[in-house]
Design an enzyme around this catalytic site. Structure first.
Site, PDB file in Angstrom:
ATOM      1  N   LYS A   1       2.799  -1.853  16.201  1.00  0.00           N
ATOM      2  CA  LYS A   1       4.032  -1.754  15.418  1.00  0.00           C
ATOM      3  C   LYS A   1       4.149  -0.363  14.812  1.00  0.00           C
ATOM      4  O   LYS A   1       5.243   0.204  14.724  1.00  0.00           O
ATOM      5  CB  LYS A   1       4.020  -2.814  14.315  1.00  0.00           C
ATOM      6  CG  LYS A   1       5.194  -2.756  13.357  1.00  0.00           C
ATOM      7  CD  LYS A   1       5.040  -3.800  12.263  1.00  0.00           C
ATOM      8  CE  LYS A   1       6.134  -3.661  11.209  1.00  0.00           C
ATOM      9  NZ  LYS A   1       5.935  -4.591  10.080  1.00  0.00           N
ATOM     10  N   GLN A   2       3.022   0.193  14.373  1.00  0.00           N
ATOM     11  CA  GLN A   2       3.028   1.473  13.667  1.00  0.00           C
ATOM     12  C   GLN A   2       1.662   2.112  13.823  1.00  0.00           C
ATOM     13  O   GLN A   2       0.751   1.546  14.415  1.00  0.00           O
ATOM     14  CB  GLN A   2       3.347   1.258  12.185  1.00  0.00           C
ATOM     15  CG  GLN A   2       2.317   0.405  11.457  1.00  0.00           C
ATOM     16  CD  GLN A   2       2.821  -0.121  10.131  1.00  0.00           C
ATOM     17  OE1 GLN A   2       3.566  -1.077  10.096  1.00  0.00           O
ATOM     18  NE2 GLN A   2       2.407   0.494   9.053  1.00  0.00           N
TER      19      GLN A   2
ATOM     20  N   TRP B 111       0.829  -1.214   0.000  1.00  0.00           N
ATOM     21  CA  TRP B 111       0.000   0.000   0.000  1.00  0.00           C
ATOM     22  C   TRP B 111       0.860   1.260   0.000  1.00  0.00           C
ATOM     23  O   TRP B 111       0.341   2.353   0.178  1.00  0.00           O
ATOM     24  CB  TRP B 111      -0.935  -0.007   1.215  1.00  0.00           C
ATOM     25  CG  TRP B 111      -0.277   0.210   2.557  1.00  0.00           C
ATOM     26  CD1 TRP B 111       0.971  -0.173   2.940  1.00  0.00           C
ATOM     27  CD2 TRP B 111      -0.856   0.857   3.694  1.00  0.00           C
ATOM     28  NE1 TRP B 111       1.214   0.180   4.242  1.00  0.00           N
ATOM     29  CE2 TRP B 111       0.102   0.810   4.738  1.00  0.00           C
ATOM     30  CE3 TRP B 111      -2.084   1.454   3.945  1.00  0.00           C
ATOM     31  CZ2 TRP B 111      -0.128   1.351   5.994  1.00  0.00           C
ATOM     32  CZ3 TRP B 111      -2.322   1.991   5.208  1.00  0.00           C
ATOM     33  CH2 TRP B 111      -1.359   1.941   6.209  1.00  0.00           C
ATOM     34  N   ASP B 112       2.172   1.107  -0.206  1.00  0.00           N
ATOM     35  CA  ASP B 112       3.070   2.260  -0.103  1.00  0.00           C
ATOM     36  C   ASP B 112       2.750   3.347  -1.125  1.00  0.00           C
ATOM     37  O   ASP B 112       3.144   4.501  -0.940  1.00  0.00           O
ATOM     38  CB  ASP B 112       4.519   1.796  -0.247  1.00  0.00           C
ATOM     39  CG  ASP B 112       4.913   0.839   0.865  1.00  0.00           C
ATOM     40  OD1 ASP B 112       5.663   1.234   1.750  1.00  0.00           O
ATOM     41  OD2 ASP B 112       4.438  -0.312   0.844  1.00  0.00           O
TER      42      ASP B 112
ATOM     43  N   GLU C  27      -0.448  -4.317  12.159  1.00  0.00           N
ATOM     44  CA  GLU C  27       0.233  -5.570  11.798  1.00  0.00           C
ATOM     45  C   GLU C  27       0.648  -6.422  12.988  1.00  0.00           C
ATOM     46  O   GLU C  27       0.881  -7.617  12.822  1.00  0.00           O
ATOM     47  CB  GLU C  27       1.451  -5.327  10.892  1.00  0.00           C
ATOM     48  CG  GLU C  27       1.088  -4.785   9.523  1.00  0.00           C
ATOM     49  CD  GLU C  27       2.270  -4.762   8.580  1.00  0.00           C
ATOM     50  OE1 GLU C  27       3.402  -4.542   9.050  1.00  0.00           O
ATOM     51  OE2 GLU C  27       2.065  -4.970   7.378  1.00  0.00           O
TER      52      GLU C  27
END
Length: 800
Positions: free
Chosen positions: A618-619, A359-360, A498
């Site tokens: 994680k983010q 998805w970057d 994630e």
């Protein structure tokens, strides 16, 4: 890295340390959007400090491997033959090996303005001979099949026979990423080698399962100054490699230069009869090296005019921003438009994530939309061409519409792994990444943002609306009406975080009602309905008939956009339902014990625990809402759903998750800088610099060597472009609401909006927007309650 304040265009490295080489080789990659080559020395062979790697966009191959007692398939971006391969020897001595000589000087420079890599070294060998070596490499930005490698040898205190070996080396495998080394890695098989001319060799290979043919042709010459010199030439070949040995007499202080011109062609290219024929045709003609270099520099100059960005008074910051833009343009350039490729998360710089598309693009497209919107359109077509595969995936999962894969490669099937290796525990674990269905929501967001920036109705009519409708159908079907909540819920997914793959005791079954997913699903349904209404009557009717889309389904979508469930706990938006019931983690204890806890999930698994038990991310996850949606978009949406937010909800939510995030993804710093920019500007600047350093300082300890983090690179630039400037494209207007950090000085940036080529200048005192001359219509610019009409050739100014 070193650099003089007066030269922001050079990335310099001094000295030689084998431990630093993997990172340097990734950051010194040169490419043109069609192909890219890592910055490994031309004499390097795989193993040890160096990893030669060349990757052509879209060239994938699938192999089977035995993992955890099962046979699994992985599709990988293929490492192609090592075209820069050049080494040398003096008389009958050993071939040059930097690790066996005494190095006197070593400098490496990447010229960001021209995308030219230069390496200069002096060394003394075991016979006390001192030699200077200068190497130069580029991958041509205008003639995208063309590459150059130049090696100049200057004897300082010796004379003798100097023998070069110029090779096309197909003895390559995909072995860069250590944790993949139990997987099958040999993707190429030889086809033919030949010597079409005395100074020219040809290597033909193909991928061994996808059967993509490829050819490399190389012409090699020796010169002194600008004149060819006599040389003895001998051919050496094997099925998977071919080389020319060129020998000449060397004398002190008289440099001898080997010039190697290479063409790279694959069977995926358009308008060719065969890769071999086209590779040889590309070498034909009498184009002089200086002329080709001038063409290359001109192509880059035109790109830099579009992508101009200056942070006055911050040369180191600007150098890294330029490096990030360089690697973006070396991965995705105007050459990408005809290639049917997506945005590989780790660029064309290595083999991490096997070269897959995630998805970057969500972080990349804002940079392209405002400069090369035609390229965004082409990259969105990559998704549209794979719409049928996304439909098939939805049907296999028991749903309608389109379910796009979390990881994509050649044909649009799900490429996420079935197992992943935890390097800490050595265990292969089930990989549930395929539950990240929010990739479809990112695609919908990208389609809509492209439409907002460009007003491209033709794309919306023929491609965009169909994608939006099919993505909406999937989410409309996935959402179910829960009688307990009397609202629609979405169960069994993974969010952007994630870490959380399920609930304790049900580790791989996903989580329910991820707030980001649910809100973005509402947005996707709204965009689909808006796009549907905007279609001309004939096209709307034809599309409805083709998709069997009836008013009942659209009425359900509207109901979902008013009754979607959003979880809360302790006065903040919950990352997912049940998040507030999880245990708190002793963050300080883990930092004290392990230091680097970016990958907290691996640490806990190696301890026999699971991150699913804890309030740990994680983010950025829920915070992604504040990154993608402005307050003007989010607050009315939440009120319509029956969740009016009080003024403190957003800052409370930001603080809550900021304290519980390990930042195990480089994207996390980008998002946190964004969401902190309004209320905590100093902390936002800290995260901005952390995002800038993600790759240049390899803050995740070795990951950059496997490929750059393209989304974080683009996202760091977008923090300057849209976040700190408050730039939006909304309702056909250009909107500016700057929260520009004074510590960053003055920003100057070139943009394109609709038909206007703009120059934006922002500092702590005012905003200026200037447009180039032309016959196009004026646009309306809004800045903090002020409005101005911007005509071609004019400039508008707003005090802050």
């Amino acid at each position: 890295m070193t650099g003089r304040p007066d030269d922001e265009w050079l990335l310099r490295y001094e000295g030689y340390d084998p431990a630093d080489e993997p990172l340097r080789e990734a950051l010194c990659t040169v490419g043109n959007g069609y192909l890219a080559t890592r910055g490994a020395p031309p004499e390097a062979r795989p193993g040890g400090a160096h990893y030669p790697g060349t990757y052509v966009a879209g060239v994938y191959n699938r192999l089977a491997s035995r993992v955890a007692g099962r046979t699994v398939e992985n599709e990988c971006l293929v490492n192609l033959p090592h075209w820069p391969a050049v080494t040398f020897r003096i008389d009958d001595g050993p071939w040059f090996d930097i690790d066996t000589v005494h190095i006197l000087e070593h400098h490496q420079t990447l010229d960001l303005r021209r995308a030219v890599l230069t390496r200069h070294l002096r060394y003394r060998d075991d016979r006390n001979r001192v030699t200077t070596v200068t190497q130069r490499r580029l991958v041509h930005m205008r003639h995208h099949h063309l590459c150059f490698q130049e090696v100049m040898i200057t004897p300082e205190n010796w004379s003798g026979r100097l023998r070069f070996r110029s090779e096309l080396d197909g003895r390559v495998r995909n072995t860069l990423v250590e944790r993949y080394r139990d997987l099958a890695d040999t993707h190429l098989e030889p086809v033919r080698t030949s010597r079409p001319a005395p100074d020219c060799v040809l290597l033909e290979m193909r991928t061994n399962r996808s059967a993509i043919p490829l050819a490399m042709a190389a012409r090699t010459a020796l010169v002194q100054g600008s004149e060819p010199i006599p040389a003895t030439i001998r051919l050496r070949s094997a099925p998977d490699r071919i080389a020319l040995d060129l020998t000449a007499e060397a004398t002190p202080e008289r440099p001898i230069t080997l010039e190697k011109t290479v063409t790279v062609v694959t069977g995926r290219d358009h308008a060719i009869s065969s890769p071999a024929d086209e590779a040889l045709r590309g070498l034909a003609g009498d184009r002089h090296l200086d002329d080709l270099l001038a063409d290359h520099e001109q192509a880059w100059r035109h790109l830099w005019e579009r992508f101009r960005i200056t942070v006055e008074g911050h040369p180191d910051t600007r150098r890294i921003v330029l490096l990030h833009l360089l690697h973006l343009l070396q991965t995705i350039s105007p050459h990408s438009a005809d290639l049917d490729v997506g945005v590989p998360a780790r660029g064309l710089h290595g083999e991490a994530y096997r070269g897959h598309v995630f998805w970057d693009e969500l972080f990349v497209f804002p940079i392209l939309n405002l400069r090369l919107p035609d390229l965004t359109r082409a990259l969105l077509r990559y998704r549209h061409r794979r719409l049928d595969e996304a439909r098939a995936a939805a049907r296999r999962a028991g749903h309608i519409g389109a379910m796009y894969p979390w990881q994509s490669g050649s044909d649009g099937r799900e490429e996420s792994q079935q197992f992943h290796l935890n390097p800490r525990s050595g265990r292969w674990l089930p990989d549930t990444s395929a539950r990240q269905h929010h990739i479809g929501l990112a695609i919908a967001h990208n389609v809509w943002q492209y439409h907002q920036v460009t007003g491209d109705r033709e794309f919306l009519i023929h491609h965009g609306a169909e994608m939006l409708l099919e993505i909406a159908r999937f989410w409309g079907d996935l959402a179910v009406l829960d009688p307990d909540h009397d609202r629609y819920v979405i169960r069994g997914v993974m969010g952007p975080d994630e870490f959380h793959t399920g609930y304790p005791g049900a580790e791989a079954e996903g989580i329910d009602n991820n707030a980001y997913t649910n809100v973005m699903a509402v947005r996707a349904l709204s965009w689909a309905m808006e796009a549907y209404a905007a279609l001309p009557a004939r096209e709307r009717g034809e599309l409805s008939e083709r998709l069997s889309l009836d008013p009942t389904e659209r009425a359900r979508w509207k109901d979902i956009t008013h009754r979607m469930f959003i979880p809360f706990h302790e006065g903040v938006i919950s990352q997912f339902e049940g998040y507030g019931e999880l245990a708190e983690l002793d963050w300080e204890a883990y930092r004290s014990r392990y230091g680097d806890i970016h990958r907290l999930d691996r640490i806990l698994e190696a301890e026999g625990d699971t991150v699913n038990r804890y309030r740990a991310s994680k983010q950025a996850d829920a915070l992604m809402l504040f990154h993608l949606l402005t307050a003007d978009e989010l607050l009315p949406l939440m009120a319509r759903l029956g969740y009016p937010l009080d003024p403190d909800t957003i800052p409370r939510t930001i603080d809550h998750y900021l304290a519980r995030t390990s930042h195990g993804s480089t994207l996390s710093a980008v998002v946190h800088a964004w969401v902190l920019a309004r209320a905590h500007r100093e902390r936002a600047v800290d995260f901005f610099f952390r995002a800038l350093e993600s790759d240049i300082a390899d803050i995740q300890g070795g990951t950059t060597a496997e490929g750059v983090h393209l989304g974080a690179m683009a996202g760091s630039v977008d923090l300057l472009q849209r976040c700190f400037s408050g730039l939006e494209t909304r309702g056909g207007h250009l909107v500016l609401n700057p929260f520009w950090p004074e510590a960053l000085g003055t920003l100057e940036i070139n943009l394109r909006y609709r038909e206007h080529f703009l120059r934006l200048r922002i500092n702590g005192d005012r905003v200026e927007v200037g447009s180039t001359d032309g016959s196009h219509h004026s646009i309306r610019v809004l800045c903090r309650g002020q409005t101005a009409e911007l005509r071609p050739g004019a400039t508008v100014r707003f005090p802050l």
